[in-house]
Design an enzyme around this catalytic site. Structure first.
Site, PDB file in Angstrom:
ATOM      1  N   ARG A 254      20.119  44.580  37.339  1.00 19.66           N
ATOM      2  CA  ARG A 254      20.891  43.356  37.598  1.00 19.66           C
ATOM      3  C   ARG A 254      19.982  42.195  37.223  1.00 19.66           C
ATOM      4  O   ARG A 254      18.909  42.021  37.820  1.00 19.66           O
ATOM      5  CB  ARG A 254      21.313  43.293  39.063  1.00 19.66           C
ATOM      6  CG  ARG A 254      21.857  41.939  39.454  1.00 19.66           C
ATOM      7  CD  ARG A 254      22.549  41.932  40.789  1.00 19.66           C
ATOM      8  NE  ARG A 254      23.853  42.567  40.703  1.00 19.66           N
ATOM      9  CZ  ARG A 254      24.837  42.397  41.588  1.00 19.66           C
ATOM     10  NH1 ARG A 254      24.665  41.610  42.637  1.00 19.66           N
ATOM     11  NH2 ARG A 254      25.998  42.999  41.441  1.00 19.66           N
TER      12      ARG A 254
ATOM     13  N   HIS B 289      29.800  42.033  33.894  1.00 19.41           N
ATOM     14  CA  HIS B 289      29.683  42.880  35.097  1.00 19.41           C
ATOM     15  C   HIS B 289      30.589  44.103  34.884  1.00 19.41           C
ATOM     16  O   HIS B 289      31.622  44.272  35.543  1.00 19.41           O
ATOM     17  CB  HIS B 289      30.112  42.086  36.334  1.00 19.41           C
ATOM     18  CG  HIS B 289      29.715  42.712  37.634  1.00 19.41           C
ATOM     19  ND1 HIS B 289      28.951  43.855  37.712  1.00 19.41           N
ATOM     20  CD2 HIS B 289      29.987  42.356  38.922  1.00 19.41           C
ATOM     21  CE1 HIS B 289      28.767  44.166  38.987  1.00 19.41           C
ATOM     22  NE2 HIS B 289      29.388  43.287  39.737  1.00 19.41           N
TER      23      HIS B 289
ATOM     24  N   GLN C 173      31.855  46.655  37.684  1.00 16.37           N
ATOM     25  CA  GLN C 173      32.917  46.119  38.528  1.00 16.37           C
ATOM     26  C   GLN C 173      34.280  46.397  37.902  1.00 16.37           C
ATOM     27  O   GLN C 173      35.228  46.796  38.589  1.00 16.37           O
ATOM     28  CB  GLN C 173      32.716  44.603  38.709  1.00 16.37           C
ATOM     29  CG  GLN C 173      33.738  43.976  39.625  1.00 16.37           C
ATOM     30  CD  GLN C 173      33.619  44.492  41.055  1.00 16.37           C
ATOM     31  OE1 GLN C 173      32.540  44.510  41.620  1.00 16.37           O
ATOM     32  NE2 GLN C 173      34.719  44.935  41.635  1.00 16.37           N
TER      33      GLN C 173
ATOM     34  N   ASP D 275      37.338  35.327  41.750  1.00 18.63           N
ATOM     35  CA  ASP D 275      35.936  35.563  42.122  1.00 18.63           C
ATOM     36  C   ASP D 275      35.397  34.219  42.611  1.00 18.63           C
ATOM     37  O   ASP D 275      36.058  33.174  42.453  1.00 18.63           O
ATOM     38  CB  ASP D 275      35.164  36.067  40.881  1.00 18.63           C
ATOM     39  CG  ASP D 275      33.713  36.443  41.180  1.00 18.63           C
ATOM     40  OD1 ASP D 275      33.361  36.592  42.372  1.00 18.63           O
ATOM     41  OD2 ASP D 275      32.924  36.573  40.221  1.00 18.63           O
TER      42      ASP D 275
ATOM     43  N   CYS E 188      36.073  40.888  43.537  1.00 18.27           N
ATOM     44  CA  CYS E 188      34.940  41.822  43.456  1.00 18.27           C
ATOM     45  C   CYS E 188      34.041  41.761  44.686  1.00 18.27           C
ATOM     46  O   CYS E 188      33.289  42.684  44.949  1.00 18.27           O
ATOM     47  CB  CYS E 188      34.140  41.543  42.195  1.00 18.27           C
ATOM     48  SG  CYS E 188      33.350  39.921  42.180  1.00 18.27           S
TER      49      CYS E 188
ATOM     50  N   ARG F  57      33.733  51.319  43.452  1.00 12.67           N
ATOM     51  CA  ARG F  57      32.443  51.143  42.749  1.00 12.67           C
ATOM     52  C   ARG F  57      31.669  52.459  42.781  1.00 12.67           C
ATOM     53  O   ARG F  57      31.073  52.884  41.793  1.00 12.67           O
ATOM     54  CB  ARG F  57      31.607  50.036  43.415  1.00 12.67           C
ATOM     55  CG  ARG F  57      32.172  48.625  43.300  1.00 12.67           C
ATOM     56  CD  ARG F  57      32.115  48.113  41.871  1.00 12.67           C
ATOM     57  NE  ARG F  57      30.771  48.130  41.318  1.00 12.67           N
ATOM     58  CZ  ARG F  57      29.854  47.165  41.497  1.00 12.67           C
ATOM     59  NH1 ARG F  57      30.161  46.093  42.188  1.00 12.67           N
ATOM     60  NH2 ARG F  57      28.655  47.251  40.959  1.00 12.67           N
TER      61      ARG F  57
END
Ligand code: CP
Ligand code: NVA
Length: 316
Positions: free
Chosen positions: A111, A138, A141, A233, A274, A302
């Site tokens: 990340r 991402h 996700q 988001d 998310c 996930r």
């Protein structure tokens, strides 16, 4: 009978650009199998003896926990590496870090802030590299989100997804995911907060193959008309906290997902986020805690989607 791929073509998973439609569907199929096995208490040791290194330049709850739990459930081990604890913090290059990690582990998940860091990691690593979020993408996700949509709607055909808010890293991969799978996507964002231009270019080419459409507007009410899925988001992604006030002045109140906006979508529209969420900002508690919300399914998925992904990457 449809033949599903058991191994992905590309070594790395940096964005949905690295997968074709068939590969995405294969990951979703395996995710569902692994989810069913887990619920039935059946152990699947597909990654027995394998080690995953997880580098974090940024905080995480779901990504860290789902990768770590996921590889353990598959018989492997995870090593958590905060970038502050690595020699990266003292100036060792990303390239040399990639070469070093490849000597010890079978898989790397990272990340990062700059997407170029994960590209470098992937280029200099001899083992597969997974993007656990960068400022631009991402993808893990969106694998989980596609799985959630498929579970809730039983099909992707003819669905319309509406994204309200920032055209950010999650949105970029959603654009790629919808266009590859063949779902219509309508994005409502303030001017200047559109998804990445290169992503839109590629996605529009993909969408034309499936006769689906990606549209952008600054009007949330227009975007949610006939939507089967309503997603948002945070307006303030990791690393932008100092700009919070200016950003929120641009987005609020117009881009908040509230009951009024949700009621303009289809009656059985699901709400996706998310997480982490800022209740009262991009979404009201009424919506995120309401009956349309599938955010906990997304968070759970996930785990299943990433387990499938790790099993399908071409390990040495
Ligand atoms: N959605 C997501 O990636 O959550 P974390 O930041 O907690 O990992
Ligand atoms: N767009 C958000 C996603 C967090 C999971 C961020 O980058 O902070």
């Amino acid at each position: 009978m449809k033949t599903l791929k058991t191994s992905l073509n590309k070594k790395n998973f940096l964005s949905l650009n690295d997968l074709d439609r068939e590969e995405i569907l294969s990951i979703l199929e395996l995710s569902k199998d692994l989810k069913r096995d887990l619920k039935n208490g059946k152990s699947t040791q597909l990654l027995k003896g394998r080690t995953l290194a997880m580098i974090f330049q940024k905080p995480s709850t779901r990504t860290r926990l789902s990768f770590e739990t996921g590889i353990v459930q598959l018989g492997g081990t995870a090593i958590y590496l905060s970038s502050n604890d690595l020699q990266l913090a003292r100036g060792e290059s990303v390239e040399d870090t990639a070469r070093t990690l490849s000597l010890y582990v079978d898989l790397i998940m990272a990340r990062v802030y700059s997407h170029s860091d994960i590209e470098k990691l992937a280029a200099y690593s001899s083992v597969p590299v997974i993007n656990g979020l960068s400022d631009t993408f991402h993808p893990c996700q969106i694998l989980a989100d596609l799985l959630t949509i498929q579970e809730k709607k039983n099909t992707f055909n003819g669905l319309k997804v509406a994204w309200i808010g920032d055209g950010n890293n999650v949105c970029n991969d959603l654009v790629l995911g919808c266009s590859k799978i063949g779902m219509n996507l309508s994005i409502a964002c303030p001017p200047g907060f559109e998804p990445n231009e290169d992503v839109l270019y590629v996605a529009r080419q993909e969408a034309s193959k499936s006769s689906t459409e990606i549209s952008i507007t600054d009007d949330p009410l227009k975007a949610v008309q006939n939507a089967d899925v309503l997603a948002t988001d945070t307006f303030v992604s990791i690393g932008k906290d100092e700009e919070r006030q200016q950003i929120e002045e641009i987005f609020l109140p117009k881009y908040q997902v509230n009951s009024n906006l949700l009621s303009s979508a289809k009656q059985d529209c699901i709400f996706m986020h998310c997480l982490p969420a800022s209740r009262g900002r991009e979404v009201t508690s009424e919506v995120i805690d309401g009956k349309a919300s599938v955010v906990w399914d997304q968070a759970e998925n996930r785990l299943h989607a990433q387990k499938a992904l790790m099993c399908m990457l071409p390990l040495r």
